[in-house]
Design a protein around this motif. Structure first.
Motif, PDB file in Angstrom:
ATOM      1  N   SER A  83      31.455   2.951  29.489  1.00  0.00           N
ATOM      2  CA  SER A  83      30.898   3.016  28.204  1.00  0.00           C
ATOM      3  C   SER A  83      30.876   3.085  27.019  1.00  0.00           C
ATOM      4  O   SER A  83      30.558   1.938  25.608  1.00  0.00           O
ATOM      5  N   ILE A  84      32.099   3.827  26.640  1.00  0.00           N
ATOM      6  CA  ILE A  84      32.812   3.876  24.957  1.00  0.00           C
ATOM      7  C   ILE A  84      33.418   2.796  24.845  1.00  0.00           C
ATOM      8  O   ILE A  84      33.451   1.885  24.414  1.00  0.00           O
ATOM      9  N   VAL A  85      34.322   2.335  25.689  1.00  0.00           N
ATOM     10  CA  VAL A  85      35.356   1.311  25.516  1.00  0.00           C
ATOM     11  C   VAL A  85      34.299   0.310  25.660  1.00  0.00           C
ATOM     12  O   VAL A  85      35.125  -1.085  25.461  1.00  0.00           O
ATOM     13  N   THR A  86      33.260  -0.401  26.428  1.00  0.00           N
ATOM     14  CA  THR A  86      32.371  -1.475  26.278  1.00  0.00           C
ATOM     15  C   THR A  86      32.016  -1.380  24.396  1.00  0.00           C
ATOM     16  O   THR A  86      30.990  -2.381  24.140  1.00  0.00           O
ATOM     17  N   GLY A  87      31.646  -0.539  23.960  1.00  0.00           N
ATOM     18  CA  GLY A  87      31.291  -0.458  22.758  1.00  0.00           C
ATOM     19  C   GLY A  87      32.387  -1.163  21.941  1.00  0.00           C
ATOM     20  O   GLY A  87      32.101  -1.526  20.520  1.00  0.00           O
ATOM     21  N   ILE A  88      33.570  -0.524  21.995  1.00  0.00           N
ATOM     22  CA  ILE A  88      34.272  -0.648  21.302  1.00  0.00           C
ATOM     23  C   ILE A  88      34.505  -2.191  20.606  1.00  0.00           C
ATOM     24  O   ILE A  88      34.927  -1.825  19.420  1.00  0.00           O
ATOM     25  N   PRO A  89      34.382  -3.558  21.253  1.00  0.00           N
ATOM     26  CA  PRO A  89      34.490  -4.814  20.744  1.00  0.00           C
ATOM     27  C   PRO A  89      33.845  -4.863  20.012  1.00  0.00           C
ATOM     28  O   PRO A  89      33.367  -5.619  18.772  1.00  0.00           O
ATOM     29  N   PHE A  90      32.214  -4.383  20.016  1.00  0.00           N
ATOM     30  CA  PHE A  90      31.585  -4.538  18.758  1.00  0.00           C
ATOM     31  C   PHE A  90      31.647  -3.490  17.376  1.00  0.00           C
ATOM     32  O   PHE A  90      31.188  -4.367  16.508  1.00  0.00           O
ATOM     33  N   TYR A  91      31.584  -3.045  17.998  1.00  0.00           N
ATOM     34  CA  TYR A  91      32.616  -1.739  16.083  1.00  0.00           C
ATOM     35  C   TYR A  91      33.514  -2.624  15.905  1.00  0.00           C
ATOM     36  O   TYR A  91      33.000  -2.801  14.504  1.00  0.00           O
ATOM     37  N   ILE A  92      34.836  -3.575  16.560  1.00  0.00           N
ATOM     38  CA  ILE A  92      35.748  -4.417  15.971  1.00  0.00           C
ATOM     39  C   ILE A  92      34.794  -5.396  15.361  1.00  0.00           C
ATOM     40  O   ILE A  92      34.976  -5.963  13.836  1.00  0.00           O
ATOM     41  N   LEU A  93      33.773  -6.320  16.252  1.00  0.00           N
ATOM     42  CA  LEU A  93      33.292  -7.515  15.057  1.00  0.00           C
ATOM     43  C   LEU A  93      32.616  -7.066  13.936  1.00  0.00           C
ATOM     44  O   LEU A  93      32.627  -7.594  13.468  1.00  0.00           O
ATOM     45  N   CYS A  94      31.132  -5.975  14.404  1.00  0.00           N
ATOM     46  CA  CYS A  94      30.247  -5.700  13.435  1.00  0.00           C
ATOM     47  C   CYS A  94      30.332  -4.189  12.405  1.00  0.00           C
ATOM     48  O   CYS A  94      30.443  -4.711  11.351  1.00  0.00           O
ATOM     49  N   ILE A  95      31.361  -3.199  12.933  1.00  0.00           N
ATOM     50  CA  ILE A  95      31.614  -2.853  11.441  1.00  0.00           C
ATOM     51  C   ILE A  95      32.696  -3.213  10.771  1.00  0.00           C
ATOM     52  O   ILE A  95      33.275  -3.139   9.339  1.00  0.00           O
ATOM     53  N   TYR A  96      33.998  -2.912  11.699  1.00  0.00           N
ATOM     54  CA  TYR A  96      35.172  -3.205  11.188  1.00  0.00           C
ATOM     55  C   TYR A  96      35.966  -4.642   9.929  1.00  0.00           C
ATOM     56  O   TYR A  96      36.427  -5.107   9.000  1.00  0.00           O
ATOM     57  N   ARG A  97      34.963  -5.679  11.042  1.00  0.00           N
ATOM     58  CA  ARG A  97      35.683  -7.158  10.664  1.00  0.00           C
ATOM     59  C   ARG A  97      34.262  -7.979   9.832  1.00  0.00           C
ATOM     60  O   ARG A  97      34.209  -8.849   9.577  1.00  0.00           O
ATOM     61  N   ARG A  98      33.067  -6.832   9.893  1.00  0.00           N
ATOM     62  CA  ARG A  98      31.714  -7.291   8.789  1.00  0.00           C
ATOM     63  C   ARG A  98      31.238  -8.823   9.843  1.00  0.00           C
ATOM     64  O   ARG A  98      30.602  -9.170   9.164  1.00  0.00           O
ATOM     65  N   THR A  99      31.266  -8.763  11.025  1.00  0.00           N
ATOM     66  CA  THR A  99      30.817 -10.306  11.099  1.00  0.00           C
ATOM     67  C   THR A  99      28.918 -10.276  12.171  1.00  0.00           C
ATOM     68  O   THR A  99      29.103  -8.943  12.148  1.00  0.00           O
ATOM     69  N   ARG A 100      28.270 -10.769  11.291  1.00  0.00           N
ATOM     70  CA  ARG A 100      27.285 -10.283  12.156  1.00  0.00           C
ATOM     71  C   ARG A 100      27.093 -11.122  12.912  1.00  0.00           C
ATOM     72  O   ARG A 100      27.025 -12.750  12.952  1.00  0.00           O
ATOM     73  N   LEU A 101      26.837 -10.570  14.156  1.00  0.00           N
ATOM     74  CA  LEU A 101      26.448 -11.714  15.516  1.00  0.00           C
ATOM     75  C   LEU A 101      24.581 -12.158  15.392  1.00  0.00           C
ATOM     76  O   LEU A 101      24.407 -11.668  14.684  1.00  0.00           O
TER      77      LEU A 101
END
Length: 132
Positions: A90-108
């Motif tokens: 469950s922690i690993v599945t959250g990593i792509p969302f962190y990279i997309l939404c927080i680190y790269r500031r992408t809005r889904l």
């Protein structure tokens, strides 16, 4: 039939709660780290330092508790591996969302569609089916 559902339901709840304790460890360690790295950061509530320290200790003990369980049966190792596996998964599945939404500031787009709406208006759009 309802006994089987209750058994699986309690197993799922047990594993989810175990994963939640791992998240608590991260949160409380984060509070301690922020206390030292950003002491002047504005906070809505500043807990006494002993609170996150004690809660970190309790959370770590809860995470490690399956290892020290004295009731060792034939499923002991598989139970521990399933708890840790689900938690890590469950922690690993959250990593792509962190990279997309927080680190790269992408809005889904899914979040843009639901932002500004309350939960009841979102749930009213969901189609419910009666399975009885």
């Amino acid at each position: 039939s309802s006994g089987i559902n209750a058994e699986y339901g309690s197993a799922v709840v047990e594993k989810v709660m175990y994963t939640q304790w791992i998240y608590f460890v991260f949160v409380f360690i984060g509070l301690i780290v922020l206390r030292f790295t950003r002491p002047s950061m504005r906070r809505p509530y500043k807990a006494p330092f002993i609170v996150p320290v004690l809660l970190t200790i309790v959370s770590v003990l809860m995470v490690l508790s399956p290892i020290f369980d004295t009731t060792r049966d034939e499923d002991y190792v598989s139970n521990i591996l399933s708890k840790y596996g689900i938690a890590v998964g469950s922690i690993v599945t959250g990593i792509p969302f962190y990279i997309l939404c927080i680190y790269r500031r992408t809005r889904l787009s899914i979040f843009e569609q639901t932002s500004g709406k309350d939960l009841s208006s979102i749930l009213n759009q969901v189609e419910y089916r009666d399975h009885s």
